[in-house]
Write an enzyme that holds these catalytic residues in place. Sequence first.
Site, PDB file in Angstrom:
ATOM      1  CE  LYS A   3       1.439  -6.583   3.604  1.00  0.00           C
ATOM      2  NZ  LYS A   3       0.539  -6.969   4.656  1.00  0.00           N
ATOM      3  CE  LYS A  51      -2.685  -5.695  -3.947  1.00  0.00           C
ATOM      4  NZ  LYS A  51      -2.344  -5.048  -2.688  1.00  0.00           N
ATOM      5  CB  THR A  78       0.045  -4.461   0.296  1.00  0.00           C
ATOM      6  OG1 THR A  78      -0.265  -4.718   1.664  1.00  0.00           O
ATOM      7  CG2 THR A  78       1.349  -5.164  -0.074  1.00  0.00           C
TER       8      THR A  78
HETATM    9  P1  NAP Z   1     -10.960  -4.827   0.399  1.00  0.00           P
HETATM   10  O1  NAP Z   1     -11.806  -5.314   1.519  1.00  0.00           O
HETATM   11  O2  NAP Z   1     -11.144  -5.390  -0.957  1.00  0.00           O
HETATM   12  O3  NAP Z   1     -11.128  -3.218   0.353  1.00  0.00           O
HETATM   13  C1  NAP Z   1     -10.528  -2.457  -0.660  1.00  0.00           C
HETATM   14  C2  NAP Z   1     -10.833  -0.994  -0.426  1.00  0.00           C
HETATM   15  O4  NAP Z   1     -10.170  -0.227  -1.458  1.00  0.00           O
HETATM   16  C3  NAP Z   1     -12.329  -0.663  -0.524  1.00  0.00           C
HETATM   17  O5  NAP Z   1     -12.637   0.375   0.368  1.00  0.00           O
HETATM   18  C4  NAP Z   1     -12.449  -0.204  -1.988  1.00  0.00           C
HETATM   19  O6  NAP Z   1     -13.555   0.635  -2.214  1.00  0.00           O
HETATM   20  C5  NAP Z   1     -11.151   0.567  -2.111  1.00  0.00           C
HETATM   21  N1  NAP Z   1     -10.769   0.754  -3.523  1.00  0.00           N
HETATM   22  C6  NAP Z   1     -10.427  -0.208  -4.414  1.00  0.00           C
HETATM   23  N2  NAP Z   1     -10.136   0.354  -5.611  1.00  0.00           N
HETATM   24  C7  NAP Z   1     -10.306   1.685  -5.456  1.00  0.00           C
HETATM   25  C8  NAP Z   1     -10.167   2.778  -6.340  1.00  0.00           C
HETATM   26  N3  NAP Z   1      -9.795   2.631  -7.613  1.00  0.00           N
HETATM   27  N4  NAP Z   1     -10.425   4.021  -5.853  1.00  0.00           N
HETATM   28  C9  NAP Z   1     -10.800   4.190  -4.564  1.00  0.00           C
HETATM   29  N5  NAP Z   1     -10.947   3.190  -3.682  1.00  0.00           N
HETATM   30  C10 NAP Z   1     -10.709   1.944  -4.131  1.00  0.00           C
HETATM   31  O7  NAP Z   1      -9.400  -5.008   0.731  1.00  0.00           O
HETATM   32  P2  NAP Z   1      -8.665  -5.067   2.163  1.00  0.00           P
HETATM   33  O8  NAP Z   1      -8.549  -6.485   2.572  1.00  0.00           O
HETATM   34  O9  NAP Z   1      -9.249  -4.050   3.066  1.00  0.00           O
HETATM   35  O10 NAP Z   1      -7.195  -4.601   1.709  1.00  0.00           O
HETATM   36  C11 NAP Z   1      -6.851  -3.231   1.503  1.00  0.00           C
HETATM   37  C12 NAP Z   1      -5.324  -3.137   1.365  1.00  0.00           C
HETATM   38  O11 NAP Z   1      -4.722  -3.644   2.558  1.00  0.00           O
HETATM   39  C13 NAP Z   1      -4.758  -3.955   0.203  1.00  0.00           C
HETATM   40  O12 NAP Z   1      -3.674  -3.268  -0.381  1.00  0.00           O
HETATM   41  C14 NAP Z   1      -4.294  -5.240   0.882  1.00  0.00           C
HETATM   42  O13 NAP Z   1      -3.268  -5.872   0.142  1.00  0.00           O
HETATM   43  C15 NAP Z   1      -3.825  -4.709   2.222  1.00  0.00           C
HETATM   44  N6  NAP Z   1      -3.840  -5.675   3.343  1.00  0.00           N
HETATM   45  C16 NAP Z   1      -4.892  -6.547   3.518  1.00  0.00           C
HETATM   46  C17 NAP Z   1      -4.874  -7.436   4.588  1.00  0.00           C
HETATM   47  C18 NAP Z   1      -5.987  -8.430   4.848  1.00  0.00           C
HETATM   48  O14 NAP Z   1      -5.787  -9.391   5.626  1.00  0.00           O
HETATM   49  N7  NAP Z   1      -7.180  -8.255   4.273  1.00  0.00           N
HETATM   50  C19 NAP Z   1      -3.802  -7.423   5.497  1.00  0.00           C
HETATM   51  C20 NAP Z   1      -2.786  -6.498   5.303  1.00  0.00           C
HETATM   52  C21 NAP Z   1      -2.813  -5.627   4.236  1.00  0.00           C
HETATM   53  P3  NAP Z   1     -15.010   0.014  -2.580  1.00  0.00           P
HETATM   54  O15 NAP Z   1     -15.698  -0.203  -1.276  1.00  0.00           O
HETATM   55  O16 NAP Z   1     -15.642   1.057  -3.429  1.00  0.00           O
HETATM   56  O17 NAP Z   1     -14.763  -1.272  -3.351  1.00  0.00           O
END
Ligand code: NAP
Length: 284
Positions: A168, A236, A93
């Site tokens: 979104k 964010k 997102t």
């Molecule tokens: P998360 O569990 O915190 O995972 C974040 C991922 O991004 C990890 O693989 C992290 O790597 C990677 N990352 C962060 N900063 C980075 C960088 N500078 N360079 C390379 N990789 C990086 O988050 P999530 O819940 O999966 O969410 C991911 C995205 O989906 C976000 O944009 C979020 O808003 C969106 N989203 C989330 C949900 C939900 O319910 N969780 C639903 C819809 C959409 P590391 O393992 O090294 O930290």
Amino acid sequence: MKAGFIGLGAMGSNMARNVAKAGLLKAVWNRTALVAEVLSQELNVNFASTPAELALQADVVLTCVSADEDLLGVIDAMLPGLSPGSIVIDHSTVSADTAREVAVKVHSRNAAFLDAPVSGGVEGAKNGTLAIMVGGSIESLNQAKTVLEAMSSRIVHMGDVGAGQATKAVNQIMCAGINQAVTEALAFGAAQGLDLEKVIDIVGKGAAGNWFLDKRGSSMTSGTFTPGFKLALHHKDLKICLEMAEKLGMDLPITQMTLHEYAQLIREGYGDEDISALYRLKLK
Ligand code: NAP
């Protein structure tokens, strides 16, 4: 079709599992390499040591990282390995402006870009039932559809690049309002000494029933705030929504209030908890 997955967090790891189940996953990459190493072994796919190495092995590169600058960073790192004719699909997102900036970078390699944010939470990612809102060319979407279908129950083409993220943003504003309503109402129920399990059961079956109450009602009222969706990530997203609204000359009062309350929770050390941690403030 061979897909590669970048960003194996709460969402990406589960989405990658479903792409692998469909027999379409070739390789994975994650910033913290150990996560990718473990998942590559579980799924019997290649472990890429850089985003470019991953892009070299894939016709379709899927990304799901935290925020705008994280996405721009992985795209820059991926570009040297990106082949003409390949398709990059981003599920993070981010702002619609960032999606358009990424598209320019990807197009410089004669590859295509789709912004394809998702909704449905970690549960949707695990079950392969995400809703995917897509911006970009319909031809590229049709080419990559089998990969998206492996992760979703609904895919809608919204328009040009950026239209997926614009949609979104609508979703995220609605989630803020739902979070406000559910946490406030349950705290009101708690203050009256009601049995909250019974409240969640009966209210959830009527007109006030919703996904968030169903999936997070019991956990929040028992004091568990494991993500789910990290509060800092929704914060964010809502900042992006507010910037978009300012450009449109619109006020978003619920979004503003939620941002303010999330900022307080982040200051108190709850940013890595699920967004239902808003309940903590409503109980006070
Ligand atoms: P998360 O569990 O915190 O995972 C974040 C991922 O991004 C990890 O693989 C992290 O790597 C990677 N990352 C962060 N900063 C980075 C960088 N500078 N360079 C390379 N990789 C990086 O988050 P999530 O819940 O999966 O969410 C991911 C995205 O989906 C976000 O944009 C979020 O808003 C969106 N989203 C989330 C949900 C939900 O319910 N969780 C639903 C819809 C959409 P590391 O393992 O090294 O930290």
